[in-house]
Design a protein around this motif. Sequence first.
Motif, mmCIF file in Angstrom:
data_model
loop_
_atom_site.group_PDB
_atom_site.id
_atom_site.type_symbol
_atom_site.label_atom_id
_atom_site.label_comp_id
_atom_site.label_asym_id
_atom_site.label_seq_id
_atom_site.Cartn_x
_atom_site.Cartn_y
_atom_site.Cartn_z
ATOM 1 N N THR A 1 -0.568 0.347 -8.003
ATOM 2 C CA THR A 1 -1.224 -0.911 -8.083
ATOM 3 C C THR A 1 -0.731 -1.678 -9.436
ATOM 4 O OG1 THR A 1 -3.204 0.005 -7.017
ATOM 5 C CG2 THR A 1 -3.626 -2.176 -8.149
ATOM 6 N N GLY B 1 0.836 -1.393 -0.081
ATOM 7 C CA GLY B 1 -0.007 -0.066 0.047
ATOM 8 C C GLY B 1 0.769 1.248 0.101
ATOM 9 N N GLU C 1 -10.820 -2.513 -1.553
ATOM 10 C CA GLU C 1 -10.117 -2.004 -2.866
ATOM 11 C C GLU C 1 -8.747 -1.808 -2.480
ATOM 12 O OE1 GLU C 1 -11.236 -0.883 -6.014
ATOM 13 O OE2 GLU C 1 -12.923 -2.016 -5.801
ATOM 14 N N PRO C 2 -7.435 -2.062 -3.028
ATOM 15 C CA PRO C 2 -6.252 -2.028 -2.796
ATOM 16 C C PRO C 2 -6.035 -0.798 -2.797
ATOM 17 C CG PRO C 2 -6.361 -3.130 -4.929
ATOM 18 C CD PRO C 2 -7.759 -2.955 -4.486
ATOM 19 N N GLU C 3 -5.326 -0.061 -1.625
ATOM 20 C CA GLU C 3 -5.031 1.406 -1.640
ATOM 21 C C GLU C 3 -3.419 1.544 -2.290
ATOM 22 O OE1 GLU C 3 -4.956 2.389 2.393
ATOM 23 O OE2 GLU C 3 -3.189 1.651 2.972
ATOM 24 N N MET D 1 1.848 -8.303 2.313
ATOM 25 C CA MET D 1 0.960 -6.832 2.093
ATOM 26 C C MET D 1 -0.061 -6.643 3.182
ATOM 27 S SD MET D 1 1.597 -5.539 -1.013
ATOM 28 C CE MET D 1 2.767 -5.998 -2.218
ATOM 29 N N LEU E 1 -8.847 -4.875 3.056
ATOM 30 C CA LEU E 1 -9.436 -3.905 2.224
ATOM 31 C C LEU E 1 -10.219 -4.688 0.981
ATOM 32 C CD1 LEU E 1 -6.442 -1.431 1.978
ATOM 33 C CD2 LEU E 1 -8.349 -1.713 3.601
ATOM 34 N N SER F 1 -1.153 -4.327 4.963
ATOM 35 C CA SER F 1 -1.930 -3.093 5.058
ATOM 36 C C SER F 1 -3.189 -3.650 3.998
ATOM 37 C CB SER F 1 -1.298 -1.904 4.629
ATOM 38 O OG SER F 1 -0.910 -2.103 3.277
ATOM 39 N N GLN F 2 -3.140 -4.505 3.186
ATOM 40 C CA GLN F 2 -4.098 -4.717 1.985
ATOM 41 C C GLN F 2 -4.965 -5.999 2.546
ATOM 42 O OE1 GLN F 2 -3.863 -2.420 -0.703
ATOM 43 N NE2 GLN F 2 -2.703 -1.659 0.990
ATOM 44 N N TYR F 3 -4.655 -6.620 3.333
ATOM 45 C CA TYR F 3 -5.445 -7.851 3.546
ATOM 46 C C TYR F 3 -6.803 -7.785 3.756
ATOM 47 C CZ TYR F 3 -0.787 -10.060 3.773
ATOM 48 O OH TYR F 3 0.689 -10.563 3.159
#
Length: 188
Positions: free
Chosen positions: A151, A116, A145-147, A137, A143, A139-141
Motif C-alpha cells: 500500500t 491490489g 480497506e485497500p488490499e 485499480m 473496498l 480491484s480496489q474501487y
Amino acid sequence: MHLQHSHASISEASIQQFLQHPDMPVSANLCLCSPKAGETVYVSSACGGVVQLVGQFAKMMGCYVVGSASTEEKVNLLRTKFGFDDAFNYTEHDLAAALKRYFPEGIDIYFDNVGGKMLDEAILHMKPHGRVAACGMISQYNLEEPEGIHTLVHVEDVAEGLENASSALIGVFHGHNVGKKAVRVASG
C-alpha cells in the motif's frame, strides 16, 4: 456478447501522435514506460476499451506482450483479435505460476488496471529497472480497506492561508516541504 470490430491501417506517425495526445490515459502511461523492441509487457484486465490498444501498440513497438482477462472468451480475443503473444484467465490460474510461466526472465513493463494483490504479484516478477504504469485499480474501487501488501502512502505538506503562499513556495526551493506542497486558501 455483441462485439463490433474495427480495423484500421495506422502509420507510425499516427501512433506517436495518439500516444502523445494529452487526453488519452494510455498515452501518458505507455509513453512513460518507454517500451523498446524485445522487452516484455504484461497487461492486466487487458480487454478494456483503452487497454486493448496498449498491447497492440506494444506489439507494434516490437515487445513480447501477454495479457490477462477474466473469461476464456476475452483471453481468446486477446490472442486472436488483438494480437497479443499470449493471454491467460487470471480467475482460473495461479497468478504467480502464470507470471513465472509467461515471463521466466521477468517483466519489463507492467500496465496495471487491477491493483491490489495482482499488482503485488506483478511487482515480485519485475526485472531490475522495470516500469509499472498504474492506469486503474479496479480491484480496489469498492473496498473499504485497500488490499495488498504494497500500500502506497502519500503525504501533502499544506500551508494555511493565501498570505502564506509565497513563503510556502520559497520553502519548496529550500527543501522545507515533505511531499507535495499545497496552500489551502479557504476551509470548507
